[in-house]
Design a protein around this motif. Sequence first.
Motif, PDB file in Angstrom:
ATOM      1  N   PRO A  32      35.204  42.126  46.859  1.00  0.00           N
ATOM      2  CA  PRO A  32      34.889  40.752  46.471  1.00  0.00           C
ATOM      3  C   PRO A  32      35.676  40.343  45.219  1.00  0.00           C
ATOM      4  O   PRO A  32      35.874  41.150  44.299  1.00  0.00           O
ATOM      5  CB  PRO A  32      33.388  40.789  46.170  1.00  0.00           C
ATOM      6  CG  PRO A  32      32.880  42.027  46.833  1.00  0.00           C
ATOM      7  CD  PRO A  32      34.034  42.991  46.849  1.00  0.00           C
ATOM      8  N   GLU A  33      36.091  39.108  45.195  1.00  0.00           N
ATOM      9  CA  GLU A  33      36.835  38.607  44.035  1.00  0.00           C
ATOM     10  C   GLU A  33      36.023  38.772  42.753  1.00  0.00           C
ATOM     11  O   GLU A  33      36.560  39.151  41.710  1.00  0.00           O
ATOM     12  CB  GLU A  33      37.212  37.144  44.252  1.00  0.00           C
ATOM     13  CG  GLU A  33      38.130  36.601  43.191  1.00  0.00           C
ATOM     14  CD  GLU A  33      38.594  35.189  43.485  1.00  0.00           C
ATOM     15  OE1 GLU A  33      38.751  34.425  42.519  1.00  0.00           O
ATOM     16  OE2 GLU A  33      38.811  34.846  44.663  1.00  0.00           O
ATOM     17  N   SER A  55      46.791  43.350  40.689  1.00  0.00           N
ATOM     18  CA  SER A  55      47.625  42.634  41.656  1.00  0.00           C
ATOM     19  C   SER A  55      46.773  41.996  42.744  1.00  0.00           C
ATOM     20  O   SER A  55      47.006  40.848  43.140  1.00  0.00           O
ATOM     21  CB  SER A  55      48.634  43.592  42.297  1.00  0.00           C
ATOM     22  OG  SER A  55      49.535  44.074  41.346  1.00  0.00           O
ATOM     23  N   MET A  56      45.772  42.734  43.218  1.00  0.00           N
ATOM     24  CA  MET A  56      44.907  42.193  44.275  1.00  0.00           C
ATOM     25  C   MET A  56      44.117  40.995  43.767  1.00  0.00           C
ATOM     26  O   MET A  56      43.917  40.028  44.506  1.00  0.00           O
ATOM     27  CB  MET A  56      43.967  43.277  44.803  1.00  0.00           C
ATOM     28  CG  MET A  56      43.166  42.828  46.009  1.00  0.00           C
ATOM     29  SD  MET A  56      44.174  42.241  47.412  1.00  0.00           S
ATOM     30  CE  MET A  56      44.938  43.766  47.919  1.00  0.00           C
ATOM     31  N   VAL A  61      43.102  35.213  43.950  1.00  0.00           N
ATOM     32  CA  VAL A  61      43.012  33.950  43.207  1.00  0.00           C
ATOM     33  C   VAL A  61      43.972  32.906  43.785  1.00  0.00           C
ATOM     34  O   VAL A  61      43.658  31.725  43.822  1.00  0.00           O
ATOM     35  CB  VAL A  61      43.294  34.192  41.701  1.00  0.00           C
ATOM     36  CG1 VAL A  61      43.566  32.917  40.958  1.00  0.00           C
ATOM     37  CG2 VAL A  61      42.129  34.940  41.059  1.00  0.00           C
ATOM     38  N   ASN A  62      45.115  33.383  44.271  1.00  0.00           N
ATOM     39  CA  ASN A  62      46.126  32.472  44.808  1.00  0.00           C
ATOM     40  C   ASN A  62      46.043  32.284  46.318  1.00  0.00           C
ATOM     41  O   ASN A  62      46.937  31.681  46.920  1.00  0.00           O
ATOM     42  CB  ASN A  62      47.523  32.962  44.399  1.00  0.00           C
ATOM     43  CG  ASN A  62      47.747  32.744  42.916  1.00  0.00           C
ATOM     44  OD1 ASN A  62      47.851  31.616  42.455  1.00  0.00           O
ATOM     45  ND2 ASN A  62      47.780  33.824  42.157  1.00  0.00           N
TER      46      ASN A  62
END
Length: 80
Positions: A32-33, A55-56, A61-62
């Motif tokens: 999960p973010e 990096s993940m 996010v993008n």
Amino acid sequence: MDISPEREKLIELAHYRMPFGKFKDRYLVELPEAYLVWFKQKGFPDGKLGSLMASMLEIKVNGLEPLIRRLQKDFPRHSP
């Protein structure tokens, strides 16, 4: 097929699994973010894992998760 170092790093990221904790053995893209944000606030682990997690987070996010999932599909890792 000759694969560039950058692409090879993305393929590694696509297949890297969380080595510990609540999400052990899940692909980093499946984390999960909010979990990655929490790690960012507390400090990512040292070394390769921390770098891949950072990096993940940027990928999530993008909105680039489909890229990672496509890499998982197009460049499957075979068990030895």
